[in-house]
Design a protein around this motif. Structure first.
Motif, mmCIF file in Angstrom:
data_model
loop_
_atom_site.group_PDB
_atom_site.id
_atom_site.type_symbol
_atom_site.label_atom_id
_atom_site.label_comp_id
_atom_site.label_asym_id
_atom_site.label_seq_id
_atom_site.Cartn_x
_atom_site.Cartn_y
_atom_site.Cartn_z
ATOM 1 N N VAL A 286 0.832 -1.205 0.000
ATOM 2 C CA VAL A 286 0.000 0.000 0.000
ATOM 3 C C VAL A 286 0.871 1.261 0.000
ATOM 4 N N TYR A 287 1.925 1.272 0.832
ATOM 5 C CA TYR A 287 2.816 2.432 0.875
ATOM 6 C C TYR A 287 3.487 2.659 -0.475
ATOM 7 N N LYS A 288 3.916 1.572 -1.115
ATOM 8 C CA LYS A 288 4.564 1.704 -2.412
ATOM 9 C C LYS A 288 3.588 2.241 -3.455
ATOM 10 N N HIS A 289 2.335 1.801 -3.395
ATOM 11 C CA HIS A 289 1.324 2.299 -4.327
ATOM 12 C C HIS A 289 1.057 3.788 -4.098
ATOM 13 N N LYS A 290 1.002 4.198 -2.828
ATOM 14 C CA LYS A 290 0.803 5.616 -2.534
ATOM 15 C C LYS A 290 1.959 6.454 -3.056
ATOM 16 N N ALA A 291 3.180 5.934 -2.920
ATOM 17 C CA ALA A 291 4.334 6.675 -3.423
ATOM 18 C C ALA A 291 4.254 6.844 -4.935
ATOM 19 N N LYS A 292 3.852 5.792 -5.647
ATOM 20 C CA LYS A 292 3.726 5.896 -7.102
ATOM 21 C C LYS A 292 2.615 6.865 -7.499
ATOM 22 N N MET A 293 1.613 7.014 -6.645
ATOM 23 C CA MET A 293 0.525 7.951 -6.910
ATOM 24 C C MET A 293 0.895 9.387 -6.532
ATOM 25 N N GLY A 294 2.109 9.585 -5.978
ATOM 26 C CA GLY A 294 2.555 10.934 -5.637
ATOM 27 C C GLY A 294 2.160 11.386 -4.252
ATOM 28 N N ILE A 295 1.789 10.440 -3.370
ATOM 29 C CA ILE A 295 1.395 10.773 -1.999
ATOM 30 C C ILE A 295 2.457 10.220 -1.053
ATOM 31 N N PRO A 296 3.129 11.049 -0.280
ATOM 32 C CA PRO A 296 4.147 10.541 0.659
ATOM 33 C C PRO A 296 3.511 9.603 1.678
ATOM 34 N N PRO A 297 4.017 8.368 1.817
ATOM 35 C CA PRO A 297 3.404 7.414 2.746
ATOM 36 C C PRO A 297 3.528 7.826 4.209
ATOM 37 N N SER A 298 4.591 8.508 4.581
ATOM 38 C CA SER A 298 4.805 8.847 5.981
ATOM 39 C C SER A 298 3.934 10.029 6.389
ATOM 40 N N THR A 299 3.386 9.949 7.605
ATOM 41 C CA THR A 299 2.618 11.077 8.141
ATOM 42 C C THR A 299 3.507 12.033 8.924
ATOM 43 N N ASN A 300 4.795 11.725 9.064
ATOM 44 C CA ASN A 300 5.758 12.605 9.722
ATOM 45 C C ASN A 300 6.271 13.599 8.683
ATOM 46 N N GLN A 301 5.774 14.812 8.722
ATOM 47 C CA GLN A 301 6.011 15.778 7.660
ATOM 48 C C GLN A 301 7.213 16.673 7.969
ATOM 49 N N PRO A 302 7.928 17.116 6.916
ATOM 50 C CA PRO A 302 9.070 18.025 7.124
ATOM 51 C C PRO A 302 8.616 19.416 7.546
ATOM 52 N N PHE A 303 9.570 20.190 8.013
ATOM 53 C CA PHE A 303 9.307 21.557 8.451
ATOM 54 C C PHE A 303 8.670 22.344 7.308
ATOM 55 N N GLY A 304 7.502 22.957 7.587
ATOM 56 C CA GLY A 304 6.787 23.714 6.561
ATOM 57 C C GLY A 304 5.582 23.001 6.001
ATOM 58 N N TYR A 305 5.366 21.727 6.399
ATOM 59 C CA TYR A 305 4.232 20.954 5.908
ATOM 60 C C TYR A 305 3.493 20.319 7.074
ATOM 61 N N LEU A 306 2.236 19.956 6.823
ATOM 62 C CA LEU A 306 1.461 19.145 7.749
ATOM 63 C C LEU A 306 0.565 18.216 6.946
ATOM 64 N N TYR A 307 0.051 17.177 7.602
ATOM 65 C CA TYR A 307 -0.787 16.194 6.914
ATOM 66 C C TYR A 307 -2.247 16.568 7.080
ATOM 67 N N ASP A 308 -2.956 16.673 5.955
ATOM 68 C CA ASP A 308 -4.379 16.996 5.952
ATOM 69 C C ASP A 308 -5.165 15.689 5.819
ATOM 70 N N SER A 309 -5.883 15.303 6.876
ATOM 71 C CA SER A 309 -6.615 14.043 6.854
ATOM 72 C C SER A 309 -7.774 14.059 5.866
#
Length: 531
Positions: free
Chosen positions: A173-196
């Motif tokens: 599932v994580y690999k499929h999300k990555a291919k779809m352009g969605i970062p699998p990790s919910t731990n976001q870098p400085f300047g970003y947050l995860y929108d549920s």
């Protein structure tokens, strides 16, 4: 009845269990033990422990059991030796003075965490212990039918398979999300947050201005990383956790592909479908500019004899150094060595060591007839070795076959319950040792003499052409030819003598001796003696 357990020693637990067992017998009820467990040490799981304990207590009362003890365990370890509470439970059940043969728990997963636990539980079941699972109402107990034992083992295998299969599915599932352009990790870098709601990352409203300002300012090209760190800290542009920047954190921040709309997952970069701070072209230009600067230690120069020249007196390696001539007239490579036999460091030009290397190579030139003569020395011994190998293979196969037949017969006796588990373990260990020994003997005989002879012929041919290849090559190619057969040049500064330390298998042919052979030239003693 005590509802929870604290490890104060098995003796205290034993006394309490025996006291409760006497109460159960006076009430004409079967004594039992409860086992409830959660697989984390977090206090948030306390409610789950209490819920499991209540359901286990309800099952016990419904089926006419009296609870003598309850283990409530927060356990994160999966190795058998780390499961102290589980080991205490096993010790109590194995104690003949206790006499309790019923354990109630949620399911098989709450009991066994690894295959070693399964073996221990099987031994308890054979001893007469019954395990009750209050969720499904099933139980594992002593059965005289092979089908029941097979079903129990299959169910156990499924219990181990399910979490592994779930992990495989999550990775997919994580690999499929990555291919779809969605970062699998919910731990976001400085300047970003995860929108549920969007199921993707978005710019952080409280951090986006700071992040954008940092990117724009650095890309003006007026700063080194050290100067930019001082600039950001002086203006109060701190990171997410309020810590000041340093060179390492700033370098990581500037080189993250996330800010240009890409992200890394399992070592690969994927183009993301989220808003970026800078363009991809701007990011690549930044990487090129940062890569052209020498931050940290410089890379090693590819000197010709680097890590190759060794002193025979102290075993240290001569170290290459780049030095400038008078008035910076040019660059010259010197090799420095500080030996215990010299008070000061010694420097030699690379050209001097290359001349010594050429002399060393000439020492090992074979006469034209040497290759054929050395091969003849080995031919007779290899023919005899081939006969010995075939004889050893026959004996090893016979021993292996006999041991495997005995092991199968021993397993049949165990399944028919002719022998118990302890006798099976002792005899099986002996047979396993015999099988490993026979397999090792068989493996040692799998190299036929024909292949050995071919390998020797190829090695001798390489050595025959070694001097010629070295003479015809130039510069770096010469050194590569030498390094292919030798891992060092032993250079004695006092005598000026140089010799090569050959790699395997060439070291087998070239061993140092006092004088060359009169018949074969510089042929090693070990080759003449065929040892």
């Amino acid at each position: 009845m005590r509802k929870t357990s604290i490890d104060n020693g098995n003796s205290q637990i034993l006394r309490e269990i025996i006291r409760e067992r006497e109460i159960a017998l006076s009430l004409n009820k079967e004594p039992c033990i409860l086992w409830v467990r959660v697989s984390t040490a977090k206090t948030e799981q306390d409610k789950s422990l209490l819920d499991q304990q209540a359901l286990a207590q309800e099952y016990a009362e419904k089926n006419g059991f009296h609870v003598c003890y309850c283990w409530a365990v927060r356990e994160t370890a999966s190795k058998a030796k780390d499961r102290k509470s589980f080991q205490s439970l096993v010790a109590i059940l194995n104690n003949d003075n206790v006499g309790i043969t019923h354990v109630i728990c949620k399911n098989r997963k709450r009991l066994n965490r690894n295959l070693d636990d399964r073996v221990v539980l099987d031994q308890l079941i054979r001893k007469g212990v019954t395990f009750h699972y209050f969720i499904t109402g099933e139980k594992d107990h002593m059965s005289r039918t092979a089908n029941d034992r097979l079903v129990r083992n299959i169910l156990t295998a499924i219990d181990f398979y399910e979490p592994d299969h779930f992990a495989d599915e999550m990775r997919a599932v994580y690999k499929h999300k990555a291919k779809m352009g969605i970062p699998p990790s919910t731990n976001q870098p400085f300047g970003y947050l995860y929108d549920s709601k969007q199921k993707n990352r978005v710019k952080h409203p409280d951090e986006q201005d700071v992040v954008q300002h940092l990117h724009d300012e650095f890309d003006t090209g007026n700063y080194t990383i050290a100067a930019f760190v001082r600039w950001a800290n002086d203006r109060g542009f701190v990171g997410r956790k309020g810590a000041q920047w340093h060179k390492g954190s700033m370098d990581k921040f500037l080189k993250r592909p996330d800010y240009c709309g890409w992200f890394r997952f399992h070592g690969k970069e994927y183009q993301g479908h989220f808003e970026s701070y800078i363009s991809r072209e701007r990011y690549l230009q930044r990487l090129a500019r940062l890569g052209s600067r020498r931050n940290g230690l410089p890379e090693h120069r590819n000197h010709l004899l680097r890590k190759f020249v060794v002193c025979p007196r102290c075993g240290k390696i001569w170290t290459p150094e780049l030095r400038h001539g008078a008035h910076r007239s040019g660059n010259y490579v010197y090799y420095r060595h500080s030996c215990k036999s010299h008070a000061k460091a010694t420097y030699l030009r690379e050209e001097s060591l290359l001349r010594a290397l050429t002399g060393a190579v000439d020492r090992y030139a074979l006469r034209p007839d040497a290759a054929a003569a050395i091969q003849d020395l080995f031919a007779q011994d290899l023919n005899e070795e081939e006969k010995l190998i075939q004889s050893n293979q026959k004996r090893a196969r016979a021993r292996l076959g006999e041991a495997l037949r005995k092991k199968q017969k021993l397993l049949d006796l165990l399944l028919e319950e002719v022998i118990d588990t302890n006798d099976f373990g002792i005899k099986n260990a002996e047979l396993e040792s015999l099988i490993r020994g026979a397999e090792a003997d068989l493996e040692r005989t799998r190299i036929p003499a024909v292949q050995v002879k071919q390998h020797i012929t190829e090695s001798i041919s390489t050595l025959s052409d070694f001097s010629r290849i070295y003479r015809e090559a130039k510069g770096k190619e010469r050194i590569e030819a030498v390094r292919s057969v030798a891992d060092a040049m032993i250079f004695d500064l006092v005598t000026g003598e140089a010799r090569l330390r050959f790699r395997e298998p060439f070291s087998f042919f070239y061993q140092e001796r006092e004088s060359p052979s009169e018949e074969l030239g510089n042929v090693p003693y070990c080759a003449q003696e065929r040892t």
